[in-house]
Design a protein around this motif. Structure first.
Motif, PDB file in Angstrom:
ATOM      1  N   UNK A 169       0.789  -1.204   0.063  1.00  0.00           N
ATOM      2  CA  UNK A 169       0.030  -0.008   0.080  1.00  0.00           C
ATOM      3  C   UNK A 169       0.768   1.459   0.068  1.00  0.00           C
ATOM      4  N   UNK A 170       2.202   1.145  -0.423  1.00  0.00           N
ATOM      5  CA  UNK A 170       2.980   2.477  -0.579  1.00  0.00           C
ATOM      6  C   UNK A 170       2.606   3.019  -1.682  1.00  0.00           C
ATOM      7  N   UNK A 171       1.781   2.489  -2.824  1.00  0.00           N
ATOM      8  CA  UNK A 171       1.025   3.063  -3.729  1.00  0.00           C
ATOM      9  C   UNK A 171      -0.329   2.158  -3.734  1.00  0.00           C
ATOM     10  N   UNK A 172      -1.354   3.180  -3.853  1.00  0.00           N
ATOM     11  CA  UNK A 172      -2.605   2.534  -3.753  1.00  0.00           C
ATOM     12  C   UNK A 172      -3.629   3.733  -4.357  1.00  0.00           C
ATOM     13  N   UNK A 173      -4.889   2.997  -4.626  1.00  0.00           N
ATOM     14  CA  UNK A 173      -5.999   3.646  -5.406  1.00  0.00           C
ATOM     15  C   UNK A 173      -5.720   2.726  -6.654  1.00  0.00           C
ATOM     16  N   UNK A 174      -7.085   2.406  -7.100  1.00  0.00           N
ATOM     17  CA  UNK A 174      -7.122   1.449  -8.161  1.00  0.00           C
ATOM     18  C   UNK A 174      -6.618   1.885  -9.463  1.00  0.00           C
ATOM     19  N   UNK A 175      -6.648   3.315  -9.975  1.00  0.00           N
ATOM     20  CA  UNK A 175      -5.950   3.823 -11.238  1.00  0.00           C
ATOM     21  C   UNK A 175      -4.449   3.702 -11.009  1.00  0.00           C
ATOM     22  N   UNK A 176      -4.116   4.098  -9.799  1.00  0.00           N
ATOM     23  CA  UNK A 176      -2.607   4.309  -9.627  1.00  0.00           C
ATOM     24  C   UNK A 176      -1.871   3.120  -9.563  1.00  0.00           C
ATOM     25  N   UNK A 177      -2.617   1.856  -8.875  1.00  0.00           N
ATOM     26  CA  UNK A 177      -2.052   0.757  -8.993  1.00  0.00           C
ATOM     27  C   UNK A 177      -1.799   0.254 -10.368  1.00  0.00           C
ATOM     28  N   UNK A 178      -2.913   0.484 -11.500  1.00  0.00           N
ATOM     29  CA  UNK A 178      -2.709   0.024 -12.638  1.00  0.00           C
ATOM     30  C   UNK A 178      -1.578   0.684 -13.617  1.00  0.00           C
ATOM     31  N   UNK A 179      -1.438   1.965 -13.183  1.00  0.00           N
ATOM     32  CA  UNK A 179      -0.392   2.720 -13.908  1.00  0.00           C
ATOM     33  C   UNK A 179       0.864   2.341 -13.414  1.00  0.00           C
ATOM     34  N   UNK A 180       1.244   2.090 -11.944  1.00  0.00           N
ATOM     35  CA  UNK A 180       2.421   1.514 -11.458  1.00  0.00           C
ATOM     36  C   UNK A 180       2.774   0.133 -12.141  1.00  0.00           C
ATOM     37  N   UNK A 181       1.737  -0.798 -12.095  1.00  0.00           N
ATOM     38  CA  UNK A 181       1.859  -1.916 -12.778  1.00  0.00           C
ATOM     39  C   UNK A 181       2.300  -1.925 -14.489  1.00  0.00           C
ATOM     40  N   UNK A 182       1.971  -0.953 -14.997  1.00  0.00           N
ATOM     41  CA  UNK A 182       2.439  -0.564 -16.391  1.00  0.00           C
ATOM     42  C   UNK A 182       3.803  -0.291 -16.381  1.00  0.00           C
ATOM     43  N   UNK A 183       4.243   0.686 -15.511  1.00  0.00           N
ATOM     44  CA  UNK A 183       5.622   0.865 -15.664  1.00  0.00           C
ATOM     45  C   UNK A 183       6.543  -0.279 -14.928  1.00  0.00           C
ATOM     46  N   UNK A 184       5.884  -1.068 -14.286  1.00  0.00           N
ATOM     47  CA  UNK A 184       6.714  -2.383 -13.689  1.00  0.00           C
ATOM     48  C   UNK A 184       6.931  -3.185 -14.951  1.00  0.00           C
ATOM     49  N   UNK A 185       5.981  -3.285 -15.838  1.00  0.00           N
ATOM     50  CA  UNK A 185       6.296  -4.085 -17.114  1.00  0.00           C
ATOM     51  C   UNK A 185       7.480  -3.451 -17.970  1.00  0.00           C
ATOM     52  N   UNK A 186       7.256  -2.089 -18.026  1.00  0.00           N
ATOM     53  CA  UNK A 186       8.610  -1.166 -18.723  1.00  0.00           C
ATOM     54  C   UNK A 186       9.837  -1.558 -18.089  1.00  0.00           C
ATOM     55  N   UNK A 187       9.742  -1.579 -16.740  1.00  0.00           N
ATOM     56  CA  UNK A 187      11.149  -1.848 -16.116  1.00  0.00           C
ATOM     57  C   UNK A 187      11.789  -3.415 -16.537  1.00  0.00           C
ATOM     58  N   UNK A 188      10.607  -4.405 -16.564  1.00  0.00           N
ATOM     59  CA  UNK A 188      11.025  -5.610 -16.890  1.00  0.00           C
ATOM     60  C   UNK A 188      11.754  -5.580 -18.390  1.00  0.00           C
ATOM     61  N   UNK A 189      10.764  -5.214 -19.188  1.00  0.00           N
ATOM     62  CA  UNK A 189      11.267  -5.197 -20.653  1.00  0.00           C
ATOM     63  C   UNK A 189      12.870  -4.486 -20.941  1.00  0.00           C
ATOM     64  N   UNK A 190      12.909  -3.292 -20.055  1.00  0.00           N
ATOM     65  CA  UNK A 190      14.415  -2.425 -20.005  1.00  0.00           C
ATOM     66  C   UNK A 190      15.371  -3.476 -19.687  1.00  0.00           C
ATOM     67  N   UNK A 191      15.191  -4.332 -18.832  1.00  0.00           N
ATOM     68  CA  UNK A 191      16.196  -5.225 -18.084  1.00  0.00           C
ATOM     69  C   UNK A 191      16.290  -6.626 -18.639  1.00  0.00           C
ATOM     70  N   UNK A 192      15.297  -6.922 -19.875  1.00  0.00           N
ATOM     71  CA  UNK A 192      15.612  -8.194 -20.485  1.00  0.00           C
ATOM     72  C   UNK A 192      15.014  -9.073 -19.538  1.00  0.00           C
ATOM     73  N   UNK A 193      14.006  -8.878 -18.732  1.00  0.00           N
ATOM     74  CA  UNK A 193      13.529  -9.927 -17.812  1.00  0.00           C
ATOM     75  C   UNK A 193      12.316 -10.506 -18.391  1.00  0.00           C
TER      76      UNK A 193
END
Length: 341
Positions: A53-77
């Motif tokens: 719950x460091x980041x919370x709220x339904x839209x913010x959770x979705x946005x943060x998760x999208x950036x998480x996918x970007x991080x995985x792609x940048x790092x070749x994971x």
């Protein structure tokens, strides 16, 4: 000051910030006593931030998760692993699944990290634009000089910015339709007391905090004409899952002749979920109820039941406001007309 300038003065917070190779988040667990930013440098850290719950709220959770996918792609994971891990972070908010499905569709085209970054940015930008439009639509339903009650936190902290229910409140204050805002404390995490009041005071919006248990008495006094809340999932019949305590506010509002408004982007609407009976309600650690601010307040040996959300039946909702438009007296036919199957 004109309405546009007033709107800008009531909109100063951006809690989810992409930095090119990492995601910077305002730690909502520490507000209001401390404004602490921290960095997530891989998708596992983003996942943990959502779970904690460091980041919370339904839209913010979705946005943060999208950036998480970007991080995985940048790092070749493994993007499949990233999608699965992020998806499991929290079960009730449909925006998380929606954002990840959108990223997955782009991945399926063979997109590189740059293309995924543009998609995540589009998700974030579209949310902010939707919030501003919903603010205008919702504020137009409210008579001048009204009082409103809100629950939990549905503002800039919970979204890309501006907010859903708080977006309506920001717009309503700017155009003179809202004279006074009341915020319920929202136990056990105190999102109303800690976060909503922080946003409202910071942005110069007239606000008073009330105990959750004072809501019915407030309605009876005639001080509020609308209850305005957000949503974590809206079913095909208009039943709405939101922060625990929302359902009882809707019951009290109907009894006292107070209108009840749900404000959420279309990404929160889940037409595959027939009714609220089919929404999974997240249960969190019972110990969250046994203390306050890290200090235990309940006798040792006591147990607790800690559902995080409840479901408000569509029959108790006067209006659902999305960026696509307003549904008054929502039901299955009205939902189908706006959102299809």
């Amino acid at each position: 000051m004109n309405t546009s300038a007033k709107t800008l003065s009531h909109d100063t917070i951006r809690a989810v910030q992409w930095q090119g190779d990492h995601l910077r988040l305002l730690d909502q667990r520490l507000l209001p006593r401390k404004e602490h930013w921290f960095d997530c440098r891989d998708y596992l850290q983003v996942t943990q931030a959502i779970k904690d719950l460091a980041v919370r709220g339904a839209p913010a959770i979705g946005i943060a998760a999208a950036w998480g996918v970007v991080l995985a792609a940048q790092q070749g994971q493994s993007l499949d692993a990233a999608l699965a891990t992020l998806r499991a972070a929290r079960p009730t908010a449909v925006n998380l699944m929606w954002a990840l499905d959108r990223m997955k569709a782009v991945i399926a085209t063979g997109a590189d990290a740059g293309r995924l970054e543009r998609e995540a940015q589009a998700i974030q930008d579209e949310d902010l634009a939707a919030n501003r439009h919903m603010g205008e639509l919702g504020a137009a339903l409210i008579a001048p000089n009204s009082g409103v009650l809100t629950h939990c936190n549905t503002g800039s902290l919970a979204t890309a910015g501006y907010g859903t229910a708080l977006g309506v409140i920001r717009a309503g204050v700017a155009n003179g339709h809202i004279e006074q805002v009341y915020a319920g404390e929202t136990r056990p995490w105190q999102q109303g007391a800690r976060l909503t009041m922080w946003e409202l005071v910071r942005d110069g919006i007239p606000a008073k905090l009330i105990a959750d248990s004072a809501a019915s008495h407030l309605m009876r006094s005639g001080a509020v004409q609308w209850v305005i809340v957000g949503a974590d999932r809206i079913a095909a019949n208009g039943d709405t899952a939101n922060k625990i305590g929302t359902y009882q506010l809707a019951i009290a509002a109907r009894h006292h002749g107070v209108k009840f408004m749900v404000v959420a982007p279309s990404s929160t609407v889940d037409m595959a979920t027939v009714s609220g009976d089919d929404i999974e309600i997240e249960l969190r650690d019972p110990t969250e109820l046994l203390g306050l601010g890290g200090q235990r307040t309940v006798v040792e040996g006591a147990d607790a039941w800690n559902p995080v959300f409840d479901v408000t039946p569509a029959s108790l909702i006067d209006a659902i406001v999305t960026e696509r438009g307003v549904i008054e007296r929502p039901n299955t036919m009205a939902m189908l007309a706006m959102f299809g199957r």
